[in-house]
Design an enzyme around this catalytic site. Sequence first.
Site, PDB file in Angstrom:
ATOM      1  CG  ASP A  36      61.791 -10.537  65.601  1.00  0.00           C
ATOM      2  OD1 ASP A  36      60.870 -11.029  65.187  1.00  0.00           O
ATOM      3  OD2 ASP A  36      62.300  -9.509  65.090  1.00  0.00           O
ATOM      4  CB  THR A 122      52.540 -18.056  53.056  1.00  0.00           C
ATOM      5  OG1 THR A 122      52.000 -18.300  54.367  1.00  0.00           O
ATOM      6  CG2 THR A 122      51.795 -18.726  51.969  1.00  0.00           C
ATOM      7  CE  LYS A 209      48.345 -19.947  54.372  1.00  0.00           C
ATOM      8  NZ  LYS A 209      49.529 -19.271  55.341  1.00  0.00           N
ATOM      9  N   GLY A 261      41.354  -7.945  53.304  1.00  0.00           N
ATOM     10  CA  GLY A 261      42.725  -7.634  53.993  1.00  0.00           C
ATOM     11  C   GLY A 261      43.388  -8.687  54.295  1.00  0.00           C
ATOM     12  CB  CYS A 264      46.707 -15.198  54.804  1.00  0.00           C
ATOM     13  SG  CYS A 264      47.456 -15.111  56.342  1.00  0.00           S
ATOM     14  CE1 TYR A 328      44.565  -8.771  59.828  1.00  0.00           C
ATOM     15  CE2 TYR A 328      42.926  -9.956  58.278  1.00  0.00           C
ATOM     16  CZ  TYR A 328      43.880  -9.924  59.387  1.00  0.00           C
ATOM     17  OH  TYR A 328      44.322 -11.278  60.093  1.00  0.00           O
TER      18      TYR A 328
HETATM   19  N1  SAJ Z   1      36.556 -11.674  54.310  1.00  0.00           N
HETATM   20  C1  SAJ Z   1      35.406 -11.265  53.464  1.00  0.00           C
HETATM   21  N2  SAJ Z   1      34.527 -12.154  53.220  1.00  0.00           N
HETATM   22  C2  SAJ Z   1      34.655 -13.369  53.951  1.00  0.00           C
HETATM   23  C3  SAJ Z   1      35.646 -13.876  54.741  1.00  0.00           C
HETATM   24  C4  SAJ Z   1      36.733 -12.779  54.795  1.00  0.00           C
HETATM   25  O1  SAJ Z   1      35.441 -10.249  52.860  1.00  0.00           O
HETATM   26  O2  SAJ Z   1      33.449 -14.260  53.739  1.00  0.00           O
HETATM   27  C5  SAJ Z   1      37.638 -10.500  54.336  1.00  0.00           C
HETATM   28  C6  SAJ Z   1      37.927 -10.240  55.992  1.00  0.00           C
HETATM   29  O3  SAJ Z   1      37.016  -9.002  55.849  1.00  0.00           O
HETATM   30  C7  SAJ Z   1      39.293  -9.818  55.553  1.00  0.00           C
HETATM   31  C8  SAJ Z   1      39.778 -10.759  54.836  1.00  0.00           C
HETATM   32  O4  SAJ Z   1      39.029 -11.286  53.858  1.00  0.00           O
HETATM   33  O5  SAJ Z   1      39.570  -8.502  55.313  1.00  0.00           O
HETATM   34  C9  SAJ Z   1      40.655 -12.098  55.284  1.00  0.00           C
HETATM   35  O6  SAJ Z   1      39.749 -12.569  56.157  1.00  0.00           O
HETATM   36  P1  SAJ Z   1      39.956 -13.815  56.882  1.00  0.00           P
HETATM   37  O7  SAJ Z   1      38.728 -14.400  57.692  1.00  0.00           O
HETATM   38  O8  SAJ Z   1      40.445 -14.713  56.000  1.00  0.00           O
HETATM   39  O9  SAJ Z   1      41.180 -13.413  57.993  1.00  0.00           O
HETATM   40  P2  SAJ Z   1      42.655 -13.630  57.811  1.00  0.00           P
HETATM   41  O10 SAJ Z   1      43.286 -13.020  56.637  1.00  0.00           O
HETATM   42  O11 SAJ Z   1      43.288 -13.560  59.166  1.00  0.00           O
HETATM   43  O12 SAJ Z   1      42.720 -15.391  57.374  1.00  0.00           O
HETATM   44  C10 SAJ Z   1      43.283 -16.177  58.135  1.00  0.00           C
HETATM   45  C11 SAJ Z   1      44.003 -16.888  57.092  1.00  0.00           C
HETATM   46  N3  SAJ Z   1      44.875 -17.876  58.014  1.00  0.00           N
HETATM   47  C12 SAJ Z   1      46.163 -18.149  57.215  1.00  0.00           C
HETATM   48  O13 SAJ Z   1      46.279 -17.836  56.094  1.00  0.00           O
HETATM   49  C13 SAJ Z   1      47.285 -18.771  57.915  1.00  0.00           C
HETATM   50  C14 SAJ Z   1      43.014 -17.906  56.352  1.00  0.00           C
HETATM   51  O14 SAJ Z   1      43.447 -19.205  56.061  1.00  0.00           O
HETATM   52  C15 SAJ Z   1      41.962 -18.540  57.052  1.00  0.00           C
HETATM   53  O15 SAJ Z   1      40.699 -19.235  56.373  1.00  0.00           O
HETATM   54  C16 SAJ Z   1      41.217 -17.513  57.999  1.00  0.00           C
HETATM   55  O16 SAJ Z   1      42.070 -16.920  58.966  1.00  0.00           O
HETATM   56  C17 SAJ Z   1      40.090 -17.887  58.947  1.00  0.00           C
HETATM   57  O17 SAJ Z   1      39.249 -17.113  59.388  1.00  0.00           O
HETATM   58  O18 SAJ Z   1      39.672 -18.981  59.126  1.00  0.00           O
END
Ligand code: SAJ
Length: 429
Positions: A36, A122, A209, A261, A264, A328
């Site tokens: 890194d 990504t 992706k 947030g 991704c 987030y």
């Molecule tokens: N959120 C909503 N409503 C929902 C789900 C999420 O408002 O029904 C919001 C969350 O509060 C957050 C944002 O969307 O602010 C993203 O939430 P997330 O659960 O998708 O969390 P992430 O960003 O960590 O998403 C990761 C992603 N992983 C990658 O892209 C490598 C995503 O593909 C996955 O679907 C997600 O994890 C997961 O929870 O499976």
Amino acid sequence: MQNMTDKTIAVVGLGYVGLPLALLAARKGYTVYGIDVNEAKIGLLQKHTAPYEDARVEADLATTSVEFRSDIHTVAQADIVIICVPTPVDAQRNPDYSPVEKATEAVAQHIKKGALVVLESTVNPGVCDEMVKPILERVSGMMVGVDIGLAHCPERINPGDQAWHVGNIARVVGGFDQASTDRAWNFYQSIVEATIVKMNSLKEAEAVKVVENSFRNVNIAFVNELAQAFDKLGIDVVNVIRGASTKPFAFMAHYPSVGVGGHCIPVDPYYLIDYSKRKSGYRHELLARALEINESMPGYTVGLLEKELEQQGVKLSGATIAVLGLAYKRDVDDTRESPAYEVVHLLKEKGAIVRTYDPYVIRESSVGSIDEALQGAQGVLLVTGHTVFRNLSAQQIKASGVRAFIDGGNVMDKQQFMDAGVAYHGIGR
Ligand code: SAJ
């Protein structure tokens, strides 16, 4: 069947994606160099200290054989070099590939003949063929497909998720040619206890992706639009979604919130929009509109608070508002693209006095405890559904003199607030 010749791995970029991958590969018997550019991070890792909160990473670090280096020359030792650097969007939401370009150039300067380069970052379809491959060939003087291999294996980390981690999440791999695809497949299948699927090209792997995360963004936008409609109709959209979830097929629940947030979901769809516009002129209208709806949610939520207070004769301007949560999503310390910052900006723009508190992000909180945040506040806007906030009681909120509670995560017990006589509003409920 593991490719017996690939024994040494270099992982370039040790964030949420690269660090767990390096630790896993070492645990599976590979010689692993973790590289890194951030010297401070390398210093921490060399002392087996995790650079961010993650129980699994902290446990692995204690006994890992990974050699952490800030010296990019180290990639010359590696049979496989895996690039795991961020791909953010700039203020205009245009993809910023400079971290990928810089990392690729650095790797190309030192990579050995016969090595395989894998990009996990990504990217939109086309980046590996049109950006990474030319840089590798120009800088290394070697030919992809002849002297070195190139594959893409998009990361699927879900930060904070203790159930799904790099060791058990299914992946896809796609290569410049079959040899690269097979070689990448051999490596990932040798470390991951899940199905690794071969795609027919780099572009197909890149598209997987951005499509899976655009799917999530569009579905969240759908329920956010429903929330706004059902707020006007007095229908609890969360209960309706729960009801729809009883359908055992062809329905996938998503829930409305104060905003989308993370590194991704709010970002990846822009890669698709940008690439289609540049390459073919095609406009992703549905995707663009979904992003707009999700990006409007912080404003919608602040509007709910303003309306709730006004109904009690309290103007938002001059009122003290406690914003609970900066991360987030719940129980993580990551604030990237968090809707909390837009919420705070809008509240201040409307003249509110804003206190912020997030136990996972103390360094950016304006007060040091929930009590300090609540005491004397007229309104509360909960952004992040941290478990610690879910344990707040309506009585405690009422005792602090709070007049209105807006639940941006739909995580609180609505009835408890109604019984306590505190004005409560969720998003769509
Ligand atoms: N959120 C909503 N409503 C929902 C789900 C999420 O408002 O029904 C919001 C969350 O509060 C957050 C944002 O969307 O602010 C993203 O939430 P997330 O659960 O998708 O969390 P992430 O960003 O960590 O998403 C990761 C992603 N992983 C990658 O892209 C490598 C995503 O593909 C996955 O679907 C997600 O994890 C997961 O929870 O499976």
